[in-house]
Write a protein that holds these residues in place. Structure first.
Motif, PDB file in Angstrom:
ATOM      1  N   SER A 127       0.846  -1.194   0.000  1.00 57.27           N
ATOM      2  CA  SER A 127       0.000   0.000   0.000  1.00 57.27           C
ATOM      3  C   SER A 127       0.878   1.240   0.000  1.00 57.27           C
ATOM      4  O   SER A 127       1.666   1.450   0.939  1.00 57.27           O
ATOM      5  CB  SER A 127      -0.915   0.024   1.231  1.00 57.27           C
ATOM      6  N   LYS A 182      -0.012   4.113   0.549  1.00 60.14           N
ATOM      7  CA  LYS A 182      -0.437   5.016   1.619  1.00 60.14           C
ATOM      8  C   LYS A 182       0.112   4.602   2.976  1.00 60.14           C
ATOM      9  O   LYS A 182       0.118   5.409   3.919  1.00 60.14           O
ATOM     10  CB  LYS A 182      -1.965   5.075   1.666  1.00 60.14           C
ATOM     11  N   ASP A 183       0.574   3.354   3.097  1.00 62.87           N
ATOM     12  CA  ASP A 183       1.095   2.877   4.374  1.00 62.87           C
ATOM     13  C   ASP A 183       2.570   3.246   4.493  1.00 62.87           C
ATOM     14  O   ASP A 183       3.384   2.878   3.641  1.00 62.87           O
ATOM     15  CB  ASP A 183       0.934   1.368   4.501  1.00 62.87           C
ATOM     16  N   LYS A 221       2.313  -3.946   5.159  1.00 62.10           N
ATOM     17  CA  LYS A 221       1.905  -3.572   3.806  1.00 62.10           C
ATOM     18  C   LYS A 221       2.552  -2.275   3.329  1.00 62.10           C
ATOM     19  O   LYS A 221       2.229  -1.788   2.231  1.00 62.10           O
ATOM     20  CB  LYS A 221       0.381  -3.427   3.735  1.00 62.10           C
ATOM     21  N   CYS A 234       4.671   0.387   1.536  1.00 60.28           N
ATOM     22  CA  CYS A 234       5.427   0.399   0.286  1.00 60.28           C
ATOM     23  C   CYS A 234       6.920   0.441   0.579  1.00 60.28           C
ATOM     24  O   CYS A 234       7.381   1.303   1.347  1.00 60.28           O
ATOM     25  CB  CYS A 234       5.021   1.623  -0.535  1.00 60.28           C
TER      26      CYS A 234
END
Length: 509
Positions: A441, A443-444, A449, A451
């Motif tokens: 993700s 956004k993470d 998760k 990136c």
């Protein structure tokens, strides 16, 4: 009787080559050779090998039709030597001469081989470039910083391209600010022109398949231009059908469109099938006709008379040790994902798959995806350099090494780039549609998760703080890092180290 040998190398396929201009059809012998040393000094992509060999064979036929005597050695000839110098010595013994006329090679490796050959080698300058090496030296002498933008402006003045008397057309030298738009799928968008292999190319493909079938890269389908006539058609197709959108979308990336508005002319330009000025004059003509906006014309012309000429000058100015430089001390081995190994990173998977199948990826995929990850992860820049040199059809060391060692990996300490080209996943998310289908993700910022670009970005800044914290272009990055909660910083660094440990262990990232 043969008076001299005229050496034509595989990236010198130009009828106006200085060595050919100085030669005599009646008394001189053109020597062209497919040799193992050139096909194997890195594990070249099979498409790249096929492109060069087919273009060489077609050019040799054109020279014969033009009245030249040509001694051509094929890779599978029983008498073939392993090296260019070996072939020159063999042909010299056959014809009773040690005199060789050659246009200056584009790589230090070949320059050294020819200069140390037991032959009388007369080396002529390669004037297929707009700036001579002396011109670049004069420009660079005494400057504290060798920034491309100022060199590019001199090249605009010298050529008169996009100039209004002594002023830049449109009032600005550079429209790069307008060239950073993300793209959407467009079924009406053309692709670069594709060519059907003829008998000569089919023979080359069979040879390459037999000899280099285990190299990284898909050989077929093969669609590159292999003659000047075809390359000119590819230029015409680009100018009419793709150039108008080049400026706006040159930095964009789409999963469903590998080429967008890119020309894919660099393989033909670097082989010598096209010349830089003729390309730029065609681009300018489209702008003058009103068929393309100025940001598209200027952006494309800058890549050729600015960036391409600039990196050539730097390559020869910096000397043969340039590809060995590693000022950041990065030592990690190139991860297996670069050779097609499994990865959960969708952007990397797409960039590498495209490279494997096409021997092509555009500059942002090279710089901000594969290059960015290697720099953030601390990969040995020489391994990164050799990978780029091997896998792309347009890669020759004079143009590839400065782009990789300098621009992409900052291994030259800032000669080319004023700051390292690093980013978190946000840049890739903004300029592509890769992130939506990713295992991670974007956004993470932390967690299972997160990136990998997000974690490694801050780890890179942290470990190189002594070098970059005072860089005026990086101050905001460090201020953002310093404002983070201390526990969050510790978490980021801990998870980044764990990710790097997985890379080192050969695990899937």
């Amino acid at each position: 009787m043969v008076k001299r040998l005229i050496l034509v190398l595989g990236d010198q396929l130009s009828s106006g080559l200085t060595a050919l201009r100085e030669a005599d059809r009646d008394t001189d012998l053109v020597v062209m050779a497919e040799v193992a040393d050139e096909t194997g000094y890195v594990p070249h992509h099979p498409k790249k090998i096929a492109l060069v060999l087919s273009a060489m064979r077609h050019f040799a036929e054109e020279l014969r039709e033009d009245g030249w005597q040509v001694a051509y050695t094929r890779l599978d000839d029983a008498e073939a030597s392993k090296s260019i110098v070996g072939e020159l010595m063999r042909r010299g013994q056959e014809h009773g001469t040690t005199d060789v006329l050659v246009t200056r090679p584009g790589e230090w490796r070949l320059l050294g081989a020819l200069e140390n050959a037991p032959l009388t080698v007369h080396m002529l300058p390669d004037d297929r470039f707009i700036a001579t090496l002396d011109t670049f030296e004069e420009w660079a002498d005494g400057r504290k910083e060798l920034r491309m933008e100022y060199f590019y402006r001199d090249m605009r003045r010298k050529t008169g391209l996009l100039m209004d008397d002594d002023k830049p057309a449109g009032g600005k030298w550079n429209y790069d600010h307008d060239n950073r738009k993300p793209a959407k799928e467009d079924l009406r968008r053309s692709e670069p022109m594709r060519f059907t292999p003829d008998e000569i190319t089919q023979d080359v493909l069979d040879l390459v398949d037999a000899r280099f079938g285990d190299n990284f890269g898909t050989l077929r389908p093969f669609w590159f231009a292999v003659t000047r006539t075809q390359a000119l058609r590819a230029l015409d197709h680009f100018a009419k059908n793709l150039l108008a959108g080049f400026g706006d979308f040159q930095d964009a990336m789409l999963q469903s469109d590998r080429f967008l508005h890119h020309s894919v002319l660099s393989p033909y330009l670097n082989l010598g099938l096209l010349g830089p000025l003729e390309i730029c004059e065609r681009i300018e003509a489209e702008w003058q006709k009103g068929t393309v906006p100025i940001n598209a014309a200027e952006g494309y012309i800058r890549q050729i008379i600015g960036w391409r000429e600039y990196v050539r000058g730097l390559y020869f100015r910096e000397g043969p040790d340039y590809p060995e430089r590693n000022v950041l001390g990065h030592q990690r081995d190139l991860p297996w994902m670069y050779w097609g190994g499994e990865t959960g990173m969708n952007c990397m998977a797409h960039a590498v798959a495209q490279t494997r199948e096409e021997a092509y990826a555009h500059h942002i995929q090279r710089l901000m995806v594969t290059g960015n990850f290697a720099l953030l992860a601390g990969v040995d820049p020489k391994q990164v350099h050799e990978w780029y040199l091997a896998v792309y059809a347009d890669a020759y060391e004079w143009v590839e090494a400065p782009n990789t060692v300098g621009m992409s990996q900052f291994a030259d300490g800032g000669i080319i780039a004023s700051k390292p080209y690093v980013s978190s996943g946000n840049y890739i998310n903004r300029m592509s549609d890769y992130c939506g289908d990713c295992t991670y993700s974007v956004k993470d910022k932390t967690g299972d998760k997160a990136c990998p670009f997000n974690l490694l970005y801050w780890h890179f800044l942290h470990r190189h703080r002594d070098r970059f914290s005072e860089n005026p272009r990086m101050g905001n990055m460090y201020r953002t890092w310093d404002r983070m909660d201390a526990d969050r910083r510790d978490t980021v660094l801990h998870e980044a180290r764990a990710l790097l440990a997985r890379l080192d262990a050969g695990e899937t990232v």
